[in-house]
Structures are given as C-alpha cells and as structure tokens.
Design a protein around this motif. Structure first.
Motif, short mmCIF file in Angstrom:
data_model
loop_
_atom_site.label_atom_id
_atom_site.label_comp_id
_atom_site.label_asym_id
_atom_site.label_seq_id
_atom_site.Cartn_x
_atom_site.Cartn_y
_atom_site.Cartn_z
N VAL A 69 2.15 6.42 -7.13
CA VAL A 69 2.66 5.75 -5.93
C VAL A 69 3.30 6.77 -4.99
O VAL A 69 3.06 6.75 -3.77
CB VAL A 69 3.67 4.64 -6.30
N HIS A 70 4.07 7.69 -5.54
CA HIS A 70 4.72 8.70 -4.69
C HIS A 70 3.71 9.66 -4.08
O HIS A 70 3.97 10.25 -3.04
CB HIS A 70 5.78 9.46 -5.48
N LYS A 92 1.01 8.63 -2.88
CA LYS A 92 0.37 7.79 -1.86
C LYS A 92 -1.14 7.62 -2.11
O LYS A 92 -1.92 7.53 -1.18
CB LYS A 92 0.57 8.37 -0.45
N ASP A 93 -1.52 7.55 -3.37
CA ASP A 93 -2.93 7.34 -3.72
C ASP A 93 -3.07 5.91 -4.24
O ASP A 93 -2.79 5.63 -5.40
CB ASP A 93 -3.37 8.35 -4.77
N SER A 94 -3.53 5.01 -3.38
CA SER A 94 -3.54 3.59 -3.74
C SER A 94 -4.56 3.26 -4.83
O SER A 94 -4.30 2.39 -5.67
CB SER A 94 -3.81 2.73 -2.50
N THR A 104 4.79 -0.10 -0.92
CA THR A 104 4.30 1.24 -0.58
C THR A 104 2.98 1.17 0.19
O THR A 104 2.77 1.89 1.16
CB THR A 104 4.12 2.10 -1.84
N PHE A 105 2.10 0.29 -0.24
CA PHE A 105 0.77 0.25 0.34
C PHE A 105 0.55 -0.99 1.22
O PHE A 105 -0.59 -1.38 1.47
CB PHE A 105 -0.28 0.29 -0.76
#
Length: 92
Positions: free
Chosen positions: A40-41, A43-45, A87-88
């Motif tokens: 998650v950190h 930023k890879d969904s 996050t996403f």
C-alpha cells in the motif's frame, strides 16, 4: 508443572506444542499484514489487492483453527480494507 505425574507432564508437552504451532500461525499473519502495508505504501494497487486477498484468507484460516478471536479477525480485516480503500480511492 508437577514433577512425578505423567499426565501433567504429557499435558505440559501437548500445551507447548500447541503454543508453538499457534505462535507460528500468528507470526505468519503478521508477515502478511506487513507485506500488505508495504504494498500500500508503495502505491501499487494490483499487488496490494493480491496481498489483501491472501491476508484475508490467512486470517480466516487462523480464525477457523481457533488461534485468533472472531472479533479480532473482523477488526483486522476491516482496518486493512479501509486502508486499501482510502489509499486507492482516487484511482477508482
């Protein structure tokens, strides 16, 4: 532990084996949580979604084995899903 009672000694051995088994399962769950949070950190969904699915499966497995409490599993799954969604959210 009682010294000269074989039943007490056996119970001690059994509880020690169960404790180590439960500890391994909990450790595995912690590892999956850490991997999910790292994804998650980063930023890879796509990877985060895969890790979330694996994490959910492992938590449910630990619950069915009696290692983790039902409410604890629900809380962890909810928090991880919330982290993923916040996050996403902009990407969807």
């Amino acid at each position: 532990m009682a010294r000269n009672q074989t039943s007490a000694q056996k119970r001690f051995r059994q509880s020690e084996v169960r404790r180590m088994h439960n500890k391994a399962i909990k450790s595995e769950c912690h590892t999956y949580v850490r991997q999910f949070v790292e994804a998650v950190h980063a930023k890879d969904s796509k990877i985060a979604q895969e890790k979330l699915n694996l994490l959910t499966s492992k938590l449910d497995s630990a619950r069915s084995k009696g290692v983790l409490n039902r409410n604890a599993v629900s809380r962890k799954k909810s928090r991880m899903q919330k982290l993923y969604n916040t996050t996403f959210a902009a990407a969807n």
